[in-house]
Scaffold this active site. Structure first.
Site, PDB file in Angstrom:
ATOM      1  N   LYS A  25      20.308  29.325  30.081  1.00 48.07           N
ATOM      2  CA  LYS A  25      19.203  30.049  30.722  1.00 48.07           C
ATOM      3  C   LYS A  25      17.895  29.402  30.324  1.00 48.07           C
ATOM      4  CE  LYS A  25      16.429  34.145  30.432  1.00 48.07           C
ATOM      5  NZ  LYS A  25      15.325  33.243  30.677  1.00 48.07           N
ATOM      6  N   GLY A  28      13.747  31.214  20.309  1.00 45.66           N
ATOM      7  CA  GLY A  28      12.647  32.004  20.887  1.00 45.66           C
ATOM      8  C   GLY A  28      11.986  32.820  19.797  1.00 45.66           C
ATOM      9  N   GLY A  29      11.372  33.920  20.187  1.00 41.42           N
ATOM     10  CA  GLY A  29      10.623  34.735  19.234  1.00 41.42           C
ATOM     11  C   GLY A  29      11.501  35.765  18.520  1.00 41.42           C
ATOM     12  N   TRP A  75      10.128  28.062  26.479  1.00 42.61           N
ATOM     13  CA  TRP A  75       9.540  27.065  27.381  1.00 42.61           C
ATOM     14  C   TRP A  75       9.080  25.801  26.668  1.00 42.61           C
ATOM     15  CZ3 TRP A  75       4.870  25.317  26.159  1.00 42.61           C
ATOM     16  CH2 TRP A  75       4.141  26.082  25.250  1.00 42.61           C
ATOM     17  N   ASN A  76       8.834  25.860  25.342  1.00 37.35           N
ATOM     18  CA  ASN A  76       7.974  24.814  24.763  1.00 37.35           C
ATOM     19  C   ASN A  76       8.629  23.465  24.511  1.00 37.35           C
ATOM     20  OD1 ASN A  76       9.352  26.109  22.631  1.00 37.35           O
ATOM     21  ND2 ASN A  76       7.985  25.139  21.186  1.00 37.35           N
ATOM     22  N   CYS A 117       7.293  25.358  17.160  1.00 35.62           N
ATOM     23  CA  CYS A 117       7.762  26.367  16.209  1.00 35.62           C
ATOM     24  C   CYS A 117       7.480  25.939  14.771  1.00 35.62           C
ATOM     25  CB  CYS A 117       9.244  26.621  16.412  1.00 35.62           C
ATOM     26  SG  CYS A 117      10.190  25.116  16.354  1.00 35.62           S
ATOM     27  N   GLU A 139       2.077  34.278  13.664  1.00 36.17           N
ATOM     28  CA  GLU A 139       2.328  33.059  14.438  1.00 36.17           C
ATOM     29  C   GLU A 139       1.467  33.136  15.699  1.00 36.17           C
ATOM     30  OE1 GLU A 139       5.994  32.518  16.702  1.00 36.17           O
ATOM     31  OE2 GLU A 139       6.001  30.412  16.128  1.00 36.17           O
ATOM     32  N   GLU A 177      17.156  30.473  16.269  1.00 34.93           N
ATOM     33  CA  GLU A 177      16.057  29.588  15.858  1.00 34.93           C
ATOM     34  C   GLU A 177      14.775  30.274  16.295  1.00 34.93           C
ATOM     35  OE1 GLU A 177      16.254  26.855  14.233  1.00 34.93           O
ATOM     36  OE2 GLU A 177      18.382  26.443  14.380  1.00 34.93           O
ATOM     37  N   LEU A 178      14.013  30.809  15.332  1.00 39.56           N
ATOM     38  CA  LEU A 178      12.881  31.647  15.723  1.00 39.56           C
ATOM     39  C   LEU A 178      11.538  31.015  15.344  1.00 39.56           C
ATOM     40  CD1 LEU A 178      14.589  34.993  14.702  1.00 39.56           C
ATOM     41  CD2 LEU A 178      14.795  33.706  16.826  1.00 39.56           C
TER      42      LEU A 178
HETATM   43  P1  NAD Z   1      10.706  34.430  23.907  1.00 37.96           P
HETATM   44  O1  NAD Z   1      11.498  34.965  22.786  1.00 37.96           O
HETATM   45  O2  NAD Z   1       9.766  35.332  24.618  1.00 37.96           O
HETATM   46  O3  NAD Z   1      11.660  33.825  25.040  1.00 37.96           O
HETATM   47  C1  NAD Z   1      12.675  32.895  24.745  1.00 37.96           C
HETATM   48  C2  NAD Z   1      13.815  33.041  25.762  1.00 37.96           C
HETATM   49  O4  NAD Z   1      14.448  34.303  25.586  1.00 37.96           O
HETATM   50  C3  NAD Z   1      13.355  32.986  27.229  1.00 37.96           C
HETATM   51  O5  NAD Z   1      14.294  32.218  27.958  1.00 37.96           O
HETATM   52  C4  NAD Z   1      13.400  34.457  27.647  1.00 37.96           C
HETATM   53  O6  NAD Z   1      13.600  34.667  29.011  1.00 37.96           O
HETATM   54  C5  NAD Z   1      14.603  34.952  26.846  1.00 37.96           C
HETATM   55  N1  NAD Z   1      14.630  36.411  26.672  1.00 37.96           N
HETATM   56  C6  NAD Z   1      13.583  37.266  26.635  1.00 37.96           C
HETATM   57  N2  NAD Z   1      14.029  38.536  26.429  1.00 37.96           N
HETATM   58  C7  NAD Z   1      15.374  38.473  26.330  1.00 37.96           C
HETATM   59  C8  NAD Z   1      16.412  39.445  26.102  1.00 37.96           C
HETATM   60  N3  NAD Z   1      16.134  40.732  25.961  1.00 37.96           N
HETATM   61  N4  NAD Z   1      17.684  39.015  26.026  1.00 37.96           N
HETATM   62  C9  NAD Z   1      17.977  37.707  26.151  1.00 37.96           C
HETATM   63  N5  NAD Z   1      17.055  36.752  26.386  1.00 37.96           N
HETATM   64  C10 NAD Z   1      15.769  37.115  26.468  1.00 37.96           C
HETATM   65  O7  NAD Z   1       9.950  33.164  23.331  1.00 37.96           O
HETATM   66  P2  NAD Z   1       8.762  32.316  23.994  1.00 37.96           P
HETATM   67  O8  NAD Z   1       7.502  33.091  23.896  1.00 37.96           O
HETATM   68  O9  NAD Z   1       9.182  31.779  25.318  1.00 37.96           O
HETATM   69  O10 NAD Z   1       8.739  31.073  22.989  1.00 37.96           O
HETATM   70  C11 NAD Z   1       7.969  31.058  21.848  1.00 37.96           C
HETATM   71  C12 NAD Z   1       8.761  31.425  20.597  1.00 37.96           C
HETATM   72  O11 NAD Z   1       9.865  30.541  20.425  1.00 37.96           O
HETATM   73  C13 NAD Z   1       7.909  31.254  19.366  1.00 37.96           C
HETATM   74  O12 NAD Z   1       8.109  32.325  18.468  1.00 37.96           O
HETATM   75  C14 NAD Z   1       8.430  29.960  18.763  1.00 37.96           C
HETATM   76  O13 NAD Z   1       8.166  29.789  17.411  1.00 37.96           O
HETATM   77  C15 NAD Z   1       9.870  30.040  19.082  1.00 37.96           C
HETATM   78  N6  NAD Z   1      10.497  28.716  18.987  1.00 37.96           N
HETATM   79  C16 NAD Z   1      11.369  28.461  17.947  1.00 37.96           C
HETATM   80  C17 NAD Z   1      11.938  27.208  17.801  1.00 37.96           C
HETATM   81  C18 NAD Z   1      12.900  26.891  16.669  1.00 37.96           C
HETATM   82  O14 NAD Z   1      13.684  25.965  16.810  1.00 37.96           O
HETATM   83  N7  NAD Z   1      12.890  27.596  15.563  1.00 37.96           N
HETATM   84  C19 NAD Z   1      11.641  26.205  18.718  1.00 37.96           C
HETATM   85  C20 NAD Z   1      10.763  26.499  19.755  1.00 37.96           C
HETATM   86  C21 NAD Z   1      10.203  27.765  19.884  1.00 37.96           C
END
Ligand code: NAD
Length: 493
Positions: free
Chosen positions: A177, A230-231, A153-154, A286, A385, A252-253
């Site tokens: 998505k 994401g995470g 989302w961020n 992130c 984090e 990208e985590l």
């Molecule tokens: P998240 O991992 O919970 O969700 C990210 C996305 O993944 C969402 O769209 C979610 O619906 C989807 N998702 C969840 N479970 C899934 C599955 N089993 N299969 C496929 N898709 C699935 O992350 P969040 O809490 O929304 O975002 C925060 C995290 O993102 C933090 O760890 C942050 O550091 C990271 N982040 C990384 C970067 C980067 O470029 N390195 C940039 C921004 C955010």
């Protein structure tokens, strides 16, 4: 009661509801109230979107001249510039990020589409020095196919651009998505893309939860690549899912990025960089510089000045252009932060400022800029984090010691060094195991600068020239060049 705004998904060039008509509400983090509803994609909707993308991939799109595809990318960039205000506003309402940042970012992100439009016709192949007579072989780069782009989302507009722009430039088709935590801006973006008449199915936009939507998308047998941000825990699920379809994955985590301030640093500069790095976007970035190490000699004085600066940050409603820090995005995040702070205090951490919910929190998810002094970086707030405005501060003596400390964390996304000695800046940068190091600055992005981490921060880079190749595969073509027939296959030698 005011009627909530409703968004639809964009599949095969049409606006649709989920097949089972399920929807969910998205909340405004400022007041914890729903403000819009969106469809909740099931595996059937995912299947429909992926098949639309596959059909588009089997059609004209990958066969267009690169320069033709580039025109579409530039048109997306134009739409972003013209509608930056609207996109900024919607993103702010849905995420809680301050409007002056979301508007500026929507405008700036147009540069990514321009950049990859420029690169579209500059990806070359090779002629191979083959060890056989009468043959010529060459490599070309071909598009991969259907790409699943998944964003958190961020910073959805930015993280979408770093995936979409190179993917489209190279002739791939996409199922994007959005995050269930703030899906609206991506649907506003899809409305803009609709205006430029991109062929049907080239870009499909859905939303829903990790399970079933994300899971169905990442394991769909027509998906060839998953570009995920994401995470790390979600990333592990995705890698497991990719065992089903053998898709390529880029990740990208998260991060727990260290920042070091040496005795000789320009302190005003360092304070500005640190504040931008951890309190910008309410720390929900992130690359947030969340582990701060200050060299012993300046420790007390620097920490005092930094704390005074943090206390001046204007917290408020994110749409107000005076506001410098808005709320956190969601309640779960607020609880994670509080829990980690509690445990850190129990283990000896000392709060210099902040540390408790802000008074606005009765309604929304407000948390103030927080600085915690820690004896060591194994305390929870210094190790995990937190994805919020929480800065853990520690002391160091020598360059050798700080390099070890900076590297002593499972993440490796970003890092920062403040020093007037540029030779030292270079040495420390080389020694830090992170994808990005900022020397005397922080929190910068550019279409030409590769972005991404190592260790638990993931693999694969986004942005930059090389990233365009990540949306292609190498194909080898052999030519027989003699005018005589190929020798009898059973005559050896
Ligand atoms: P998240 O991992 O919970 O969700 C990210 C996305 O993944 C969402 O769209 C979610 O619906 C989807 N998702 C969840 N479970 C899934 C599955 N089993 N299969 C496929 N898709 C699935 O992350 P969040 O809490 O929304 O975002 C925060 C995290 O993102 C933090 O760890 C942050 O550091 C990271 N982040 C990384 C970067 C980067 O470029 N390195 C940039 C921004 C955010």
């Amino acid at each position: 009661m005011t009627k909530l705004k409703h968004y639809q998904m964009f599949i095969n060039g049409e606006w649709v509801e989920a097949e089972n008509k399920k929807t969910f509400e998205t909340l405004n983090p400022e007041n914890n109230k729903p403000w819009a509803t969106v469809p909740e994609a099931s595996s059937k909707d995912v299947d429909k979107a992926v098949k639309a993308a596959q059909k588009a991939f089997d059609g004209e799109w990958p066969k267009l001249l690169p320069r033709e595809r580039a025109k579409f990318l530039r048109a997306i960039g134009e739409q972003l510039r013209e509608n930056a205000e609207l996109l900024g506003k919607i993103e702010t309402i849905d995420t809680g990020k301050i409007f002056r940042e979301t508007k500026k970012q929507a405008n700036y992100i147009a540069e990514y589409y321009d950049y990859y439009a420029g690169l579209a016709d500059k990806v070359e192949g090779t002629v191979l020095p083959i060890d056989k007579p009468n043959v010529q072989a060459l490599t070309t780069r071909i598009p991969i196919g259907v790409i699943a782009a998944i964003v958190p989302w961020n910073s959805q507009m930015f993280l979408t651009a770093t995936k979409l722009a190179p993917a489209l430039a190279m002739g791939n088709t996409i199922v994007l998505k959005s995050s269930e935590l703030a899906p609206a801006v991506i649907f506003e973006f899809a409305k803009l893309v609709e205006k430029i008449d991109l062929p049907k199915g080239v870009l499909n936009v859905i939303t829903g939860f990790g399970d079933p939507c994300g899971k169905a998308l990442t394991s769909h047998d027509l998906v060839e690549k998953v570009a995920f941000t994401g995470g790390p825990e979600t990333a592990r699920h995705i890698i497991r899912n990719s065992a089903e379809n053998l898709s390529e994955v880029s990740l990208e985590l998260g991060g727990k990025s260290p920042v070091a301030v040496f005795n000789d640093a320009n302190q005003e500069n360092a304070i500005n960089g640190i504040v931008a790095g951890i309190f910008g976007a309410t720390g929900q970035s992130c690359i947030a510089g969340s582990r701060l190490y200050i060299q012993e000699e300046i420790y007390n004085d620097f920490l005092k000045k930094l704390t005074e600066r943090a206390e001046k940050i204007k917290i408020g409603t994110p749409l107000n252009t005076e506001t410098e820090m808005g709320p956190l995005n969601n309640f779960k995040q607020l609880e994670i932060i509080e829990n980690n702070i509690k445990k850190t205090i129990e283990q000896g951490g000392k709060i210099k400022t902040g540390g408790k919910r802000h008074s606005f929190s009765n309604e929304g998810y407000y948390f103030p800029p927080t600085i915690i002094e820690c004896d060591n970086h194994n305390l929870p707030a210094a190790e995990n984090e937190l994805f919020g405005p929480i800065l853990s501060v520690m002391k160091f003596k020598t360059e050798e010691e700080i390099i070890k400390k900076m590297n002593d964390n499972k993440y490796g996304l970003s890092s920062g060094v403040y020093t007037s000695d540029l030779a030292r800046g270079m040495r420390v940068s080389k020694a830090i195991r992170a994808g990005i190091t900022f020397v005397n600055t922080y929190r910068l992005i550019s279409p030409s600068a590769p972005f991404g981490g190592i260790k638990d921060s993931g693999y694969g880079k986004e942005a930059g020239i090389e990233s365009i190749k990540d949306y292609t595969r190498i194909k080898t073509t052999w030519f027989y060049t003699s005018d005589k027939p190929i020798p009898d296959p059973f005559t050896i030698g």
